[in-house]
Design a protein around this motif. Structure first.
Motif, PDB file in Angstrom:
ATOM      1  N   VAL A 266       0.841  -1.201   0.000  1.00 49.77           N
ATOM      2  CA  VAL A 266       0.000   0.000   0.000  1.00 49.77           C
ATOM      3  C   VAL A 266       0.874   1.249   0.000  1.00 49.77           C
ATOM      4  CG1 VAL A 266      -1.747   1.298   1.277  1.00 49.77           C
ATOM      5  CG2 VAL A 266      -1.929  -1.200   1.083  1.00 49.77           C
ATOM      6  N   ILE A 267       0.605   2.105  -0.954  1.00 50.24           N
ATOM      7  CA  ILE A 267       1.326   3.372  -1.093  1.00 50.24           C
ATOM      8  C   ILE A 267       0.661   4.446  -0.243  1.00 50.24           C
ATOM      9  CG2 ILE A 267       1.953   5.189  -2.729  1.00 50.24           C
ATOM     10  CD1 ILE A 267       1.918   2.904  -4.901  1.00 50.24           C
ATOM     11  N   ALA A 268      -0.675   4.436  -0.233  1.00 47.02           N
ATOM     12  CA  ALA A 268      -1.434   5.436   0.523  1.00 47.02           C
ATOM     13  C   ALA A 268      -2.818   4.893   0.831  1.00 47.02           C
ATOM     14  CB  ALA A 268      -1.563   6.738  -0.262  1.00 47.02           C
ATOM     15  N   CYS A 269      -3.360   5.316   1.954  1.00 47.10           N
ATOM     16  CA  CYS A 269      -4.744   5.021   2.330  1.00 47.10           C
ATOM     17  C   CYS A 269      -5.351   6.327   2.824  1.00 47.10           C
ATOM     18  CB  CYS A 269      -4.790   3.951   3.418  1.00 47.10           C
ATOM     19  SG  CYS A 269      -6.486   3.548   3.956  1.00 47.10           S
ATOM     20  N   LEU A 270      -6.459   6.708   2.231  1.00 46.71           N
ATOM     21  CA  LEU A 270      -7.139   7.941   2.597  1.00 46.71           C
ATOM     22  C   LEU A 270      -8.439   7.617   3.307  1.00 46.71           C
ATOM     23  CD1 LEU A 270      -6.654  10.026  -0.677  1.00 46.71           C
ATOM     24  CD2 LEU A 270      -5.162   9.893   1.336  1.00 46.71           C
ATOM     25  N   LEU A 271      -8.789   8.485   4.239  1.00 47.88           N
ATOM     26  CA  LEU A 271     -10.013   8.362   5.004  1.00 47.88           C
ATOM     27  C   LEU A 271     -10.764   9.673   4.892  1.00 47.88           C
ATOM     28  CD1 LEU A 271     -11.408   6.361   7.036  1.00 47.88           C
ATOM     29  CD2 LEU A 271     -10.276   7.660   8.848  1.00 47.88           C
ATOM     30  N   VAL A 272     -12.067   9.594   4.641  1.00 50.66           N
ATOM     31  CA  VAL A 272     -12.913  10.781   4.599  1.00 50.66           C
ATOM     32  C   VAL A 272     -13.599  10.893   5.945  1.00 50.66           C
ATOM     33  CG1 VAL A 272     -14.821  11.960   3.447  1.00 50.66           C
ATOM     34  CG2 VAL A 272     -13.335  10.423   2.137  1.00 50.66           C
ATOM     35  N   LEU A 273     -13.451  12.048   6.571  1.00 51.66           N
ATOM     36  CA  LEU A 273     -14.074  12.293   7.875  1.00 51.66           C
ATOM     37  C   LEU A 273     -15.083  13.415   7.749  1.00 51.66           C
ATOM     38  CD1 LEU A 273     -10.856  12.215  10.088  1.00 51.66           C
ATOM     39  CD2 LEU A 273     -12.609  10.432   9.930  1.00 51.66           C
ATOM     40  N   ASP A 274     -16.285  13.174   8.261  1.00 50.07           N
ATOM     41  CA  ASP A 274     -17.310  14.206   8.400  1.00 50.07           C
ATOM     42  C   ASP A 274     -17.360  14.501   9.888  1.00 50.07           C
ATOM     43  OD1 ASP A 274     -19.368  15.970   8.094  1.00 50.07           O
ATOM     44  OD2 ASP A 274     -20.900  14.433   7.775  1.00 50.07           O
ATOM     45  N   GLY A 275     -16.714  15.579  10.293  1.00 53.49           N
ATOM     46  CA  GLY A 275     -16.466  15.789  11.721  1.00 53.49           C
ATOM     47  C   GLY A 275     -15.470  14.729  12.151  1.00 53.49           C
ATOM     48  N   ASP A 276     -15.857  13.902  13.115  1.00 51.35           N
ATOM     49  CA  ASP A 276     -15.011  12.790  13.535  1.00 51.35           C
ATOM     50  C   ASP A 276     -15.480  11.463  12.961  1.00 51.35           C
ATOM     51  OD1 ASP A 276     -13.330  14.377  15.078  1.00 51.35           O
ATOM     52  OD2 ASP A 276     -14.613  14.228  16.846  1.00 51.35           O
ATOM     53  N   GLU A 277     -16.584  11.482  12.200  1.00 51.93           N
ATOM     54  CA  GLU A 277     -17.149  10.238  11.692  1.00 51.93           C
ATOM     55  C   GLU A 277     -16.504   9.831  10.374  1.00 51.93           C
ATOM     56  OE1 GLU A 277     -21.322   8.333  10.051  1.00 51.93           O
ATOM     57  OE2 GLU A 277     -21.345  10.367  10.832  1.00 51.93           O
ATOM     58  N   PRO A 278     -15.944   8.608  10.304  1.00 53.69           N
ATOM     59  CA  PRO A 278     -15.393   8.124   9.042  1.00 53.69           C
ATOM     60  C   PRO A 278     -16.533   7.759   8.083  1.00 53.69           C
ATOM     61  CG  PRO A 278     -15.145   6.462  10.759  1.00 53.69           C
ATOM     62  CD  PRO A 278     -15.763   7.669  11.401  1.00 53.69           C
ATOM     63  N   VAL A 279     -16.494   8.352   6.880  1.00 51.41           N
ATOM     64  CA  VAL A 279     -17.580   8.124   5.918  1.00 51.41           C
ATOM     65  C   VAL A 279     -17.086   7.595   4.575  1.00 51.41           C
ATOM     66  CG1 VAL A 279     -19.101   9.824   7.016  1.00 51.41           C
ATOM     67  CG2 VAL A 279     -17.583  10.543   5.140  1.00 51.41           C
ATOM     68  N   GLY A 280     -15.779   7.483   4.402  1.00 53.83           N
ATOM     69  CA  GLY A 280     -15.267   6.981   3.139  1.00 53.83           C
ATOM     70  C   GLY A 280     -13.795   6.638   3.224  1.00 53.83           C
ATOM     71  N   THR A 281     -13.358   5.856   2.261  1.00 46.45           N
ATOM     72  CA  THR A 281     -11.954   5.455   2.205  1.00 46.45           C
ATOM     73  C   THR A 281     -11.576   5.070   0.783  1.00 46.45           C
ATOM     74  OG1 THR A 281     -10.248   4.054   3.232  1.00 46.45           O
ATOM     75  CG2 THR A 281     -12.364   3.017   2.767  1.00 46.45           C
ATOM     76  N   VAL A 282     -10.286   5.081   0.515  1.00 51.14           N
ATOM     77  CA  VAL A 282      -9.708   4.588  -0.738  1.00 51.14           C
ATOM     78  C   VAL A 282      -8.235   4.316  -0.469  1.00 51.14           C
ATOM     79  CG1 VAL A 282      -9.105   6.864  -1.678  1.00 51.14           C
ATOM     80  CG2 VAL A 282      -9.551   4.959  -3.242  1.00 51.14           C
ATOM     81  N   SER A 283      -7.689   3.358  -1.208  1.00 51.03           N
ATOM     82  CA  SER A 283      -6.272   3.034  -1.062  1.00 51.03           C
ATOM     83  C   SER A 283      -5.597   2.997  -2.423  1.00 51.03           C
ATOM     84  CB  SER A 283      -6.103   1.678  -0.369  1.00 51.03           C
ATOM     85  OG  SER A 283      -6.608   1.728   0.942  1.00 51.03           O
ATOM     86  N   LEU A 284      -4.295   3.029  -2.383  1.00 56.62           N
ATOM     87  CA  LEU A 284      -3.461   2.953  -3.570  1.00 56.62           C
ATOM     88  C   LEU A 284      -2.383   1.929  -3.276  1.00 56.62           C
ATOM     89  CD1 LEU A 284      -2.943   4.473  -6.329  1.00 56.62           C
ATOM     90  CD2 LEU A 284      -1.258   5.808  -5.059  1.00 56.62           C
TER      91      LEU A 284
END
Length: 155
Positions: free
Chosen positions: A47-65
């Protein structure tokens, strides 16, 4: 929604939980587990990168490379249903593409033929269909796409 995108470790429990939700959603969509054994295994060291989408403190999305042989591949892009249609998907895709542009000029991804919204997003974002590459050549309903990335400008 004022979501922010942050980089996290691939094994961050919030990203792991979102990927588990995605797996369940895909099993529901396809009426069975969609992947053959090993086709979706991801070595954290690749894994090169992993992104997390946060709405406030709530995780609502992710994607990896990740690196897959000589390819750089976008993996497990997922947003909670409540966030879909809000503009987050193109934003998240652009963020992971920026990470990819640091290491390659071409990125690939795999999806399934029933994931119409994902396919539409990829096509709108400049992805073109390519031949299904291993290990997805063993997975029914597989579709693969590639995109040439602009060269990253030095900082």
């Amino acid at each position: 929604m004022s979501a922010r995108i942050v980089e996290v470790d691939f094994l961050d429990p919030r990203a792991v939980a979102l990927r588990a939700r995605m797996s369940q959603e895909m099993s529901d969509l396809y009426g069975r587990p969609r992947h053959t054994v090993g086709a979706e295994d991801i070595d954290p060291d690749a894994v090169i990168a992993c992104l997390l989408v946060l709405d406030g403190d709530e995780p609502v999305g992710t994607v990896s490379l990740r690196r897959l042989r000589d390819l750089v591949e976008i993996k497990r892009m997922f947003l909670l249903p409540s966030t879909r249609g809000t503009g987050l998907a193109p934003r998240l895709l652009a963020e992971i593409e920026a990470r990819a542009a640091r290491v390659t000029d071409r990125v690939v991804l795999h999806t399934g033929e029933r994931q119409r919204a994902a396919i539409a997003l990829y096509e709108r974002s400049g992805y073109a269909p390519i031949e299904v590459y291993p290990p997805y050549d063993q997975v029914p309903e597989s579709l693969c796409f590639a995109k040439t990335l602009a060269a990253q400008q030095p900082a």
